[in-house]
Design an enzyme around this catalytic site. Structure first.
Site, PDB file in Angstrom:
ATOM      1  N   ARG A 147      96.389  29.137  -5.920  1.00 40.15           N
ATOM      2  CA  ARG A 147      97.093  30.320  -5.406  1.00 40.15           C
ATOM      3  C   ARG A 147      96.866  30.599  -3.925  1.00 40.15           C
ATOM      4  O   ARG A 147      97.403  31.578  -3.391  1.00 40.15           O
ATOM      5  CB  ARG A 147      96.736  31.533  -6.259  1.00 40.15           C
ATOM      6  CG  ARG A 147      97.341  31.367  -7.656  1.00 40.15           C
ATOM      7  CD  ARG A 147      97.254  32.592  -8.495  1.00 40.15           C
ATOM      8  NE  ARG A 147      97.932  33.743  -7.918  1.00 40.15           N
ATOM      9  CZ  ARG A 147      97.833  34.967  -8.426  1.00 40.15           C
ATOM     10  NH1 ARG A 147      97.090  35.175  -9.497  1.00 40.15           N
ATOM     11  NH2 ARG A 147      98.458  35.975  -7.863  1.00 40.15           N
TER      12      ARG A 147
ATOM     13  N   ARG B  88      77.626  58.964  -7.987  1.00 42.22           N
ATOM     14  CA  ARG B  88      78.939  58.322  -7.885  1.00 42.22           C
ATOM     15  C   ARG B  88      79.817  58.853  -9.015  1.00 42.22           C
ATOM     16  O   ARG B  88      79.421  58.850 -10.182  1.00 42.22           O
ATOM     17  CB  ARG B  88      78.825  56.789  -7.984  1.00 42.22           C
ATOM     18  CG  ARG B  88      77.933  56.171  -6.919  1.00 42.22           C
ATOM     19  CD  ARG B  88      78.468  56.341  -5.514  1.00 42.22           C
ATOM     20  NE  ARG B  88      79.743  55.683  -5.305  1.00 42.22           N
ATOM     21  CZ  ARG B  88      79.888  54.535  -4.630  1.00 42.22           C
ATOM     22  NH1 ARG B  88      78.845  53.927  -4.112  1.00 42.22           N
ATOM     23  NH2 ARG B  88      81.084  54.002  -4.465  1.00 42.22           N
TER      24      ARG B  88
ATOM     25  N   PRO C 244      86.360  33.176  -9.816  1.00 40.35           N
ATOM     26  CA  PRO C 244      84.925  32.836  -9.797  1.00 40.35           C
ATOM     27  C   PRO C 244      84.080  34.055  -9.406  1.00 40.35           C
ATOM     28  O   PRO C 244      84.378  34.735  -8.434  1.00 40.35           O
ATOM     29  CB  PRO C 244      84.824  31.754  -8.713  1.00 40.35           C
ATOM     30  CG  PRO C 244      86.213  31.328  -8.417  1.00 40.35           C
ATOM     31  CD  PRO C 244      87.121  32.446  -8.809  1.00 40.35           C
ATOM     32  N   GLU C 245      83.055  34.343 -10.202  1.00 43.64           N
ATOM     33  CA  GLU C 245      82.125  35.429  -9.918  1.00 43.64           C
ATOM     34  C   GLU C 245      80.743  34.801  -9.684  1.00 43.64           C
ATOM     35  O   GLU C 245      80.628  33.587  -9.600  1.00 43.64           O
ATOM     36  CB  GLU C 245      82.125  36.427 -11.087  1.00 43.64           C
ATOM     37  CG  GLU C 245      83.512  37.013 -11.358  1.00 43.64           C
ATOM     38  CD  GLU C 245      83.536  38.033 -12.499  1.00 43.64           C
ATOM     39  OE1 GLU C 245      82.497  38.632 -12.797  1.00 43.64           O
ATOM     40  OE2 GLU C 245      84.616  38.212 -13.090  1.00 43.64           O
TER      41      GLU C 245
END
Ligand SMILES: [Zn+2]
Length: 271
Positions: free
Chosen positions: A112, A151, A2-3
């Site tokens: 899980r 970055r 899930p995001e």
């Protein structure tokens, strides 16, 4: 996993069933799901409290309690929160049940067992761990540019890094990069300001569309009513296994590994 769109959907759909309700009991089928405080303390402090608010920050769900404490739930890899009537059968992978005073229960299903619950006095520490919320008004192209400035890490890895931007994971990072036509291995700091603008728009568009489709049920994600989201039917590259072709140019979608994450992209469209 899930995001942001999945967690936001769970928040939106759980909200009307739980806000204002009192917790009447907690059943644990797997005690390891409670990370803080001890199981005994967790249950005694939670039972009797009213749920006053439910918010999302990144991929965390934050249940505010009448005492001022906060119940934090993170679904991790395979968690779902199902809303059930009190008489409902308990599914095989349900690790915990929170019983409410309206004959309703929240079933924490988690095949899980990576998901977790914490009961804390103050959830402010979460803000320190997370980057900006990508759908909030304050998240402008300038803010994204600051997140990526200097970055050297691949843009794909920066997008799913929760300390850079909150809520994006592997699937929506791939989708946003495809929508912006940016190669996942480009260094974050090397994007031009035009590319950052495109990526900013792509991130918001991909996340909003997925929320509109109630999240992506590629594996174990369910909405609180037990049905599946349909966002994955819109995916252009994520989870496109086995040489499916790009909807724009027809080239086969490629899979590479970026910092151990399976990454799907179109080698022709994404430069
Ligand atoms: Zn293509």
């Amino acid at each position: 996993m899930p995001e942001l769109p999945e967690v936001e959907t769970i928040r939106n759909e759980l909200l009307p069933h739980i806000v204002g309700r009192q917790v009447t009991g907690v059943t644990l089928f797997w005690e390891g799901i409670v990370r803080q405080p001890s199981v005994k303390e967790f249950c005694s402090r939670l039972i009797g409290q009213r749920l006053t608010r439910l918010a999302r920050r990144g991929k965390y769900l934050l249940f505010s309690l009448s005492s001022g404490e906060v119940l934090i739930i993170h679904l991790k890899m395979t968690g779902s929160l199902l809303i059930k009537p009190a008489s409902a059968e308990v599914g095989k992978f349900v690790r915990a049940i929170i019983h409410l005073d309206n004959n309703t229960e929240i079933h924490f299903r988690d095949p899980r067992k990576f998901g977790l619950m914490r009961l804390v006095a103050d959830a402010g520490f979460i803000d320190d761990k997370l980057g900006p919320e990508p759908l909030e008004a304050g998240f402008t192209p300038q803010v994204l540019a600051q997140c990526l400035a200097n970055r050297t890490a691949p843009i794909k890895a920066l997008l799913y890094d929760q300390t850079v931007i909150a809520g994006i994971g592997n699937m929506y990072a791939d989708e946003a990069l495809f929508a912006a036509r940016i190669h996942p291995l480009r260094a974050g700091g090397d994007l031009s300001s035009a590319e950052v603008k495109k990526l900013h728009r792509a991130i918001q568009q991909v996340l909003r569309s997925a929320i509109g489709n109630k999240g992506a049920s590629t594996d174990t994600y369910f909405r609180p009513d037990g049905t599946r989201g349909t966002a994955h039917f819109q995916f252009q590259v994520a989870h496109r296994l086995g040489g499916e072709s790009c909807s724009v140019c027809g080239s086969p979608i490629e899979r590479i590994t970026v910092r151990n994450r399976g990454t799907y992209f179109c080698p022709k469209c994404q430069l």
